[in-house]
Write a protein that holds these residues in place. Structure first.
Motif, PDB file in Angstrom:
ATOM      1  N   LEU A 250       0.811  -1.236   0.000  1.00  0.00           N
ATOM      2  CA  LEU A 250       0.000   0.000   0.000  1.00  0.00           C
ATOM      3  C   LEU A 250       0.837   1.276   0.000  1.00  0.00           C
ATOM      4  CD1 LEU A 250      -2.773  -1.177   2.505  1.00  0.00           C
ATOM      5  CD2 LEU A 250      -2.870  -1.157   0.015  1.00  0.00           C
ATOM      6  N   GLY A 251       2.152   1.143   0.224  1.00  0.00           N
ATOM      7  CA  GLY A 251       3.038   2.316   0.150  1.00  0.00           C
ATOM      8  C   GLY A 251       3.423   2.848   1.523  1.00  0.00           C
ATOM      9  N   THR A 252       4.629   3.434   1.579  1.00  0.00           N
ATOM     10  CA  THR A 252       5.095   4.073   2.822  1.00  0.00           C
ATOM     11  C   THR A 252       4.573   5.511   2.857  1.00  0.00           C
ATOM     12  OG1 THR A 252       7.150   4.394   1.566  1.00  0.00           O
ATOM     13  CG2 THR A 252       7.195   2.745   3.295  1.00  0.00           C
ATOM     14  N   PRO A 253       4.293   6.022   4.053  1.00  0.00           N
ATOM     15  CA  PRO A 253       3.830   7.413   4.130  1.00  0.00           C
ATOM     16  C   PRO A 253       4.891   8.380   3.597  1.00  0.00           C
ATOM     17  CG  PRO A 253       3.602   6.276   6.258  1.00  0.00           C
ATOM     18  CD  PRO A 253       4.383   5.366   5.361  1.00  0.00           C
ATOM     19  N   GLU A 254       4.439   9.485   3.042  1.00  0.00           N
ATOM     20  CA  GLU A 254       5.321  10.525   2.505  1.00  0.00           C
ATOM     21  C   GLU A 254       6.386  10.913   3.548  1.00  0.00           C
ATOM     22  OE1 GLU A 254       4.876  11.421  -0.666  1.00  0.00           O
ATOM     23  OE2 GLU A 254       6.623  12.746  -0.453  1.00  0.00           O
ATOM     24  N   GLY A 255       7.631  10.971   3.125  1.00  0.00           N
ATOM     25  CA  GLY A 255       8.703  11.434   4.016  1.00  0.00           C
ATOM     26  C   GLY A 255       9.178  10.388   5.016  1.00  0.00           C
ATOM     27  N   THR A 256       8.678   9.172   4.883  1.00  0.00           N
ATOM     28  CA  THR A 256       9.045   8.115   5.833  1.00  0.00           C
ATOM     29  C   THR A 256       9.634   6.936   5.085  1.00  0.00           C
ATOM     30  OG1 THR A 256       7.172   8.730   7.190  1.00  0.00           O
ATOM     31  CG2 THR A 256       8.112   6.580   7.635  1.00  0.00           C
ATOM     32  N   TRP A 257      10.697   6.370   5.637  1.00  0.00           N
ATOM     33  CA  TRP A 257      11.156   5.105   5.091  1.00  0.00           C
ATOM     34  C   TRP A 257      11.060   4.025   6.154  1.00  0.00           C
ATOM     35  CZ3 TRP A 257      15.471   8.827   5.057  1.00  0.00           C
ATOM     36  CH2 TRP A 257      16.344   8.687   6.139  1.00  0.00           C
ATOM     37  N   VAL A 258      11.185   2.774   5.708  1.00  0.00           N
ATOM     38  CA  VAL A 258      11.158   1.626   6.614  1.00  0.00           C
ATOM     39  C   VAL A 258      12.344   0.734   6.249  1.00  0.00           C
ATOM     40  CG1 VAL A 258       8.661   1.683   6.979  1.00  0.00           C
ATOM     41  CG2 VAL A 258       9.581   0.352   5.068  1.00  0.00           C
TER      42      VAL A 258
ATOM     43  N   TYR B 101      20.008  -8.013   2.102  1.00  0.00           N
ATOM     44  CA  TYR B 101      20.588  -7.114   3.097  1.00  0.00           C
ATOM     45  C   TYR B 101      19.509  -6.107   3.460  1.00  0.00           C
ATOM     46  CZ  TYR B 101      24.402  -4.046   4.878  1.00  0.00           C
ATOM     47  OH  TYR B 101      25.242  -3.279   5.644  1.00  0.00           O
ATOM     48  N   SER B 102      19.420  -5.736   4.717  1.00  0.00           N
ATOM     49  CA  SER B 102      18.394  -4.760   5.114  1.00  0.00           C
ATOM     50  C   SER B 102      18.849  -3.339   4.803  1.00  0.00           C
ATOM     51  CB  SER B 102      18.106  -4.900   6.610  1.00  0.00           C
ATOM     52  OG  SER B 102      17.120  -3.953   6.988  1.00  0.00           O
ATOM     53  N   PHE B 103      18.006  -2.632   4.076  1.00  0.00           N
ATOM     54  CA  PHE B 103      18.255  -1.239   3.668  1.00  0.00           C
ATOM     55  C   PHE B 103      17.071  -0.373   4.081  1.00  0.00           C
ATOM     56  CE2 PHE B 103      20.719  -3.467   0.331  1.00  0.00           C
ATOM     57  CZ  PHE B 103      21.872  -2.697   0.262  1.00  0.00           C
ATOM     58  N   PRO B 104      17.271   0.954   4.103  1.00  0.00           N
ATOM     59  CA  PRO B 104      16.111   1.842   4.203  1.00  0.00           C
ATOM     60  C   PRO B 104      15.411   1.864   2.842  1.00  0.00           C
ATOM     61  CG  PRO B 104      18.134   3.139   3.970  1.00  0.00           C
ATOM     62  CD  PRO B 104      18.556   1.694   4.047  1.00  0.00           C
ATOM     63  N   VAL B 105      14.111   1.669   2.829  1.00  0.00           N
ATOM     64  CA  VAL B 105      13.383   1.668   1.550  1.00  0.00           C
ATOM     65  C   VAL B 105      12.106   2.506   1.670  1.00  0.00           C
ATOM     66  CG1 VAL B 105      14.181  -0.672   0.921  1.00  0.00           C
ATOM     67  CG2 VAL B 105      11.994  -0.407   2.083  1.00  0.00           C
ATOM     68  N   THR B 106      11.692   3.021   0.531  1.00  0.00           N
ATOM     69  CA  THR B 106      10.340   3.574   0.436  1.00  0.00           C
ATOM     70  C   THR B 106       9.585   2.680  -0.546  1.00  0.00           C
ATOM     71  OG1 THR B 106      11.057   5.043  -1.323  1.00  0.00           O
ATOM     72  CG2 THR B 106      10.981   5.976   0.896  1.00  0.00           C
ATOM     73  N   CYS B 107       8.268   2.631  -0.399  1.00  0.00           N
ATOM     74  CA  CYS B 107       7.464   1.774  -1.282  1.00  0.00           C
ATOM     75  C   CYS B 107       6.359   2.589  -1.930  1.00  0.00           C
ATOM     76  CB  CYS B 107       6.819   0.629  -0.500  1.00  0.00           C
ATOM     77  SG  CYS B 107       7.979  -0.370   0.430  1.00  0.00           S
ATOM     78  N   LYS B 108       6.142   2.285  -3.207  1.00  0.00           N
ATOM     79  CA  LYS B 108       5.083   2.955  -3.963  1.00  0.00           C
ATOM     80  C   LYS B 108       4.597   1.997  -5.039  1.00  0.00           C
ATOM     81  CE  LYS B 108       4.293   7.448  -5.960  1.00  0.00           C
ATOM     82  NZ  LYS B 108       4.826   8.634  -6.556  1.00  0.00           N
TER      83      LYS B 108
END
Ligand code: LMR
Length: 309
Positions: free
Chosen positions: A237-245, A263-270
């Motif tokens: 469903l996507g990450t909130p604007e300005g936030t990564w997981v 490997y674990s990275f910071p990601v955004t989803c869309k």
């Protein structure tokens, strides 16, 4: 949680497929009975089976929670070869029978390397669709910061878990912020205790899984399930604007992490796709930690591949 809409949204009907080993078939059927009895409005069907092909047929999302735990007296290699055989059969069933574009989340340990094995045996599943759970560690890091600063956990964001879901992981707060009435403030500025952030905070998050096992005599359950839902929900469903997981994903060499590791990275989803957040500054302290956890993953990968033949 899935049947209540926590994973895919409150308006998304679901059909649950549950796979277990034959000795657990009766207990699995009991779970099915309970799911029916709970009368979840979103639950449109339950398949409880010990057959991997039946379990994998047509699935859009696969959460791999089965693995062989390390038992007393077992060497790492023994555990790895057990997991290789589990993931081999489930990967082949997924590759042949899952819905096209099925998203896979590996939870069972060693999660990153199990995901790599799955990828090896399911070569037609795009690497972008195979991930492992480090959202649990990410949420643990948010929880520790929120407790330390006595702020709402929902006001803390953009911590990062780098690397392996193991004690070599690096929980990084260098880009994390807390929402305050005066705007977002850096976690480092608010905590104002680098010794804690570079020491106890990191080891608490790294060792949290072990601490839960020590306290409960069982590994994490509620927090693991909840973070698995968070992982899939944000991916779909996507990450909130300005936030990564944080997600364990196939490395493309970003941040000089060897390509080909999970490997674990910071990601955004869309639109159902994750992208690694680029351009974050990495100081010398962090660089060493990113490299150390990559090194451990390379060793695990070599061990896993030695069990493949
Ligand atoms: C956790 O992080 O809670 C688990 O991965 C620990 C474990 O080894 O089961």
């Amino acid at each position: 949680m899935i049947a209540r809409g926590v994973m895919l949204g409150a308006d998304q009907p679901v059909i649950l497929h549950m796979l277990d080993i034959p000795p657990a078939a009766e207990a699995l059927n009991g779970v099915k009975m309970e799911l029916v009895d709970a009368a979840f409005p979103l639950l449109k069907g339950v398949v409880a089976t010990t057959d991997a092909v039946e379990a994998c047929t047509g699935v859009n999302v696969a959460v791999m929670v089965g693995g062989f735990p390390r038992k007393e007296g077992m060497e790492r290699k023994d555990v790895m070869s057990k997991n290789v055989s589990i993931y081999k059969s489930q990967a082949s069933a997924l590759e042949k029978h899952a819905a096209p574009n099925c998203k896979v989340l590996v939870v069972a340990n060693p999660a990153n390397t199990n995901a790599l094995i799955l990828k090896e045996y399911a070569p037609s599943i795009p690497e972008k669709n195979i991930s492992c759970l480090t959202r649990l560690d990410h949420n643990r890091a948010l929880g520790q910061i929120s407790e330390r600063l006595n702020v709402q956990v929902s006001d803390v964001k953009n911590v990062i878990i780098w690397g392996n879901h193991s004690s070599s992981q690096y929980p990084d707060v260098n880009h994390a912020t807390v929402a305050t009435p005066a705007g977002d403030k850096p976690v480092r500025e608010l905590v104002a205790d680098d010794a804690w952030l570079n020491g106890e905070f990191i080891s608490t998050v790294q060792q949290r899984g072990a601490a839960i096992i020590k306290a409960r005599k069982l590994s994490s359950a509620l927090s693991a399930a909840s973070s698995a839902c968070d992982h899939i929900r944000d991916w779909v469903l996507g990450t909130p604007e300005g936030t990564w997981v944080s997600m364990g994903v196939y490395s493309d060499g970003s941040y000089n992490v060897p390509a080909g590791l999970i490997y674990s990275f910071p990601v955004t989803c869309k639109n159902g796709e994750w992208s690694i957040v680029q351009g974050l500054s990495i100081d010398e302290f962090s660089r060493k930690k990113l490299d150390a956890t990559a090194e451990e993953l390379s060793e695990e990968k070599a061990l896993a591949y030695s069990c493949l033949t």
